[in-house]
Write a protein that holds these residues in place. Structure first.
Motif, mmCIF file in Angstrom:
data_model
loop_
_atom_site.group_PDB
_atom_site.id
_atom_site.type_symbol
_atom_site.label_atom_id
_atom_site.label_comp_id
_atom_site.label_asym_id
_atom_site.label_seq_id
_atom_site.Cartn_x
_atom_site.Cartn_y
_atom_site.Cartn_z
ATOM 1 N N HIS A 104 26.170 27.325 32.577
ATOM 2 C CA HIS A 104 26.658 28.485 33.850
ATOM 3 C C HIS A 104 25.476 29.126 33.855
ATOM 4 O O HIS A 104 25.394 29.821 33.309
ATOM 5 C CB HIS A 104 28.184 28.358 33.384
ATOM 6 N N GLY A 138 26.760 24.493 36.317
ATOM 7 C CA GLY A 138 28.194 26.551 37.000
ATOM 8 C C GLY A 138 26.687 27.272 37.833
ATOM 9 O O GLY A 138 26.302 27.501 36.722
ATOM 10 N N THR A 140 27.316 30.942 40.073
ATOM 11 C CA THR A 140 28.285 32.223 40.488
ATOM 12 C C THR A 140 26.891 32.776 40.619
ATOM 13 O O THR A 140 25.890 33.663 39.801
ATOM 14 C CB THR A 140 29.080 32.312 39.158
ATOM 15 N N ALA A 192 33.792 33.906 34.869
ATOM 16 C CA ALA A 192 34.183 32.850 36.216
ATOM 17 C C ALA A 192 33.410 31.268 35.677
ATOM 18 O O ALA A 192 32.674 31.099 34.565
ATOM 19 C CB ALA A 192 32.264 33.027 36.913
ATOM 20 N N ASP A 193 34.317 30.227 36.210
ATOM 21 C CA ASP A 193 34.241 28.581 36.065
ATOM 22 C C ASP A 193 34.503 28.028 37.114
ATOM 23 O O ASP A 193 34.484 26.816 36.650
ATOM 24 C CB ASP A 193 35.397 29.028 34.821
ATOM 25 N N ALA A 194 33.457 28.002 37.881
ATOM 26 C CA ALA A 194 33.594 27.494 39.294
ATOM 27 C C ALA A 194 32.251 28.422 40.019
ATOM 28 O O ALA A 194 32.289 29.302 40.110
ATOM 29 C CB ALA A 194 34.981 27.522 40.279
ATOM 30 N N ASN A 195 31.628 27.210 41.218
ATOM 31 C CA ASN A 195 30.358 27.698 41.432
ATOM 32 C C ASN A 195 31.722 28.051 43.038
ATOM 33 O O ASN A 195 31.753 27.951 44.014
ATOM 34 C CB ASN A 195 30.032 26.197 42.036
ATOM 35 N N THR A 196 30.486 29.962 42.688
ATOM 36 C CA THR A 196 31.390 30.497 44.131
ATOM 37 C C THR A 196 29.589 31.401 45.202
ATOM 38 O O THR A 196 28.804 31.028 43.811
ATOM 39 C CB THR A 196 31.804 31.653 43.778
#
Length: 293
Positions: A104, A138, A140, A192-196
């Motif tokens: 990530h 991944g 952010t 953070a653990d989602a693509n944003t």
């Protein structure tokens, strides 16, 4: 919310203003495997003495990249100061991160990043975002709004002259302090653990008229906002000694404030840092000594 406090976390540009603050925040929040990347490891000897692993990392030197990224699980990629070359630098970092198995990446971008030719420095951030999104890693993306600290540059002259120049139609900028941005980046690296793609802002937009009023109040001297056209603002900057290319980038930023891009307000700082962002008036008051020039 995920917690990666025990994962190997690398911060690039760790001897710079934002990178150093992010490392400090990671330590304060209990991260156990903090790695600080820098072109000059000697500058971070104090962090090494506190248990931070310091690695030589130079995006312009491909030979430093494999060792710098080895074993890293999550990366804070602080955008470099290499205007004109940083897309290549960032691409090299992203490729090295992928080759090393990084999972990530948190990237410090800019508001309204886009490829437009008249968007100042934003195309560099845009193409970095595209590279990162296409990498399969991944991500952010934190679009940091203008740092409040930028207002301290030349503020003494502004107060002495009583004139704050800006563009006609300014709709405000949600200034964020560098400390709040760094705490946000550290928080994203930890959780953070989602693509944003998220905007990192202060608590409210501040117009040039409001900035002038605050400077007048704190200095005790009259300061007026002087609205200009883009051409006149750029000409004034160049006449004051600012290089033409940089003047155009500054004007482009102010054009975005007129458009409204810089007036966004989000909860991103509070969500990732656990504290509300410092307001612009409070920031200026805390730095009142700098207003004397």
């Amino acid at each position: 919310m995920a917690n990666f406090a025990n994962s190997p976390l690398l911060v690039t540009g760790a001897s710079g203003n934002l990178g150093r603050l992010a490392v400090e925040e990671l330590l304060a929040r209990g991260a156990t495997k903090v790695i600080a990347g820098t072109r000059d490891p000697a500058k971070l000897a104090d962090l090494a003495a506190r248990g931070v692993e310091v690695r030589k990392l130079d995006f312009n030197d491909a030979a430093t990249l494999p060792a710098a990224f080895a074993g890293v699980e999550r990366l804070l990629l602080v955008s470099t100061d290499g205007v004109g070359t940083r897309v290549a630098q960032h691409k090299a970092a992203i490729a090295a991160a992928k080759a090393a198995g990084v999972k990530h990446v948190v990237y410090t971008s800019a508001p309204a990043a886009r490829p437009d030719a008249d968007a100042g420095l934003n195309p560099e951030h845009f193409w970095t975002e595209i590279e990162l999104a296409a990498s399969g890693l991944g991500f952010t993306i934190l679009r940091n709004h203008m740092y409040a600290e930028n207002n301290l540059i030349g503020v003494g002259h502004t107060i002495a002259s009583g004139q704050l120049f800006g563009l006609i139609g300014d709709r405000g900028t949600s200034y964020v302090t560098r400390a709040d941005a760094a705490r946000t980046a550290a928080g994203a690296l930890l959780t953070a653990d989602a693509n944003t793609v998220e905007d990192v802002t202060g608590p409210a937009p501040v117009t040039n008229v409001e900035r002038a009023a605050l400077l007048a109040e704190l200095s005790g001297k009259p300061v007026n906002a002087i609205p200009l056209t883009p051409a006149d603002l750029k000409a004034g900057m160049v006449a004051a000694g600012i290089p033409e290319g940089f003047a155009e980038a500054l004007v482009a930023f102010q054009r975005d404030a007129v458009t409204g891009y810089h007036g966004a307000v989000t909860d991103v700082v509070e969500r990732y840092s656990g504290r509300k962002p410092q307001g612009f008036a409070d920031f200026l008051a805390a730095n009142k000594a700098a207003l004397a020039g």
